[in-house]
Design a protein around this motif. Structure first.
Motif, short mmCIF file in Angstrom:
data_model
loop_
_atom_site.label_atom_id
_atom_site.label_comp_id
_atom_site.label_asym_id
_atom_site.label_seq_id
_atom_site.Cartn_x
_atom_site.Cartn_y
_atom_site.Cartn_z
N THR A 15 1.01 -1.02 -0.08
CA THR A 15 0.05 -0.10 0.02
C THR A 15 0.92 1.17 0.04
O THR A 15 0.66 2.20 -0.84
CB THR A 15 -1.11 0.07 1.17
OG1 THR A 15 -1.67 -1.29 0.86
CG2 THR A 15 -1.94 1.07 1.30
N VAL A 19 1.52 4.84 -2.54
CA VAL A 19 1.21 6.39 -2.23
C VAL A 19 1.99 7.42 -3.32
O VAL A 19 1.43 8.19 -3.53
CB VAL A 19 1.66 6.34 -0.89
CG1 VAL A 19 1.33 8.05 -0.80
CG2 VAL A 19 0.44 5.50 -0.06
N ALA A 22 0.34 7.90 -6.71
CA ALA A 22 -0.96 8.50 -6.39
C ALA A 22 -0.76 10.11 -5.84
O ALA A 22 -1.46 10.84 -6.48
CB ALA A 22 -1.76 7.94 -4.98
N VAL A 23 0.06 10.32 -4.92
CA VAL A 23 0.19 11.82 -4.63
C VAL A 23 0.80 12.67 -5.92
O VAL A 23 0.33 13.62 -6.14
CB VAL A 23 1.28 11.74 -3.32
CG1 VAL A 23 1.51 13.30 -3.13
CG2 VAL A 23 0.81 11.32 -1.93
N THR A 68 -5.71 0.97 -1.01
CA THR A 68 -5.46 0.96 -2.35
C THR A 68 -6.41 1.26 -3.33
O THR A 68 -6.27 2.06 -4.21
CB THR A 68 -4.47 -0.40 -2.66
OG1 THR A 68 -3.29 -0.40 -1.47
CG2 THR A 68 -4.00 -0.42 -3.79
N LEU A 71 -6.93 5.13 -3.57
CA LEU A 71 -5.96 5.76 -4.44
C LEU A 71 -6.15 5.34 -6.08
O LEU A 71 -5.86 6.14 -6.70
CB LEU A 71 -4.78 5.28 -3.68
CG LEU A 71 -4.44 5.79 -2.47
CD1 LEU A 71 -3.02 5.46 -1.86
CD2 LEU A 71 -4.26 7.36 -2.32
N THR A 74 -8.97 7.05 -7.50
CA THR A 74 -8.92 8.35 -7.81
C THR A 74 -7.82 8.60 -9.08
O THR A 74 -8.43 9.52 -9.83
CB THR A 74 -7.92 8.98 -6.34
OG1 THR A 74 -9.06 8.80 -5.32
CG2 THR A 74 -7.88 10.42 -6.77
#
Length: 83
Positions: A15, A19, A22-23, A68, A71, A74
């Motif tokens: 996970t 990140v 995704a960020v 997850t 994210l 998104t």
């Protein structure tokens, strides 16, 4: 040894590894280098893992796949919106 801890470590690593992508995608809205079909299949797969975790009552699977999925979904929405 309780193997549930192995699941916790594995879930945390996989996970957290997701990140940064995704960020970056959320901040920049840059999605041209991302494969739409990869994210469609990946998001569906994560939803399936979440369901499997529910079936097994495995909290590491449930929590990590819920995060997850959020994210990935998104990023998928941003890919659909910004191409």
């Amino acid at each position: 040894m309780n193997l549930e801890w192995l699941g916790v470590v594995a879930a945390t690593c996989t996970t957290l590894s997701f990140v940064p992508q995704a960020v970056k995608t959320i901040r920049t809205r840059e999605t041209h280098g991302i494969s739409l079909w990869m994210y469609v299949v990946f998001t569906f797969g994560v939803a399936c893992w979440f369901g499997y975790g529910l079936f097994l009552h495995s909290w590491p699977m449930i929590v990590s796949n819920l995060v997850t999925f959020a994210l990935a979904a998104t990023i998928l929405v941003l890919k659909l919106r910004y191409g």
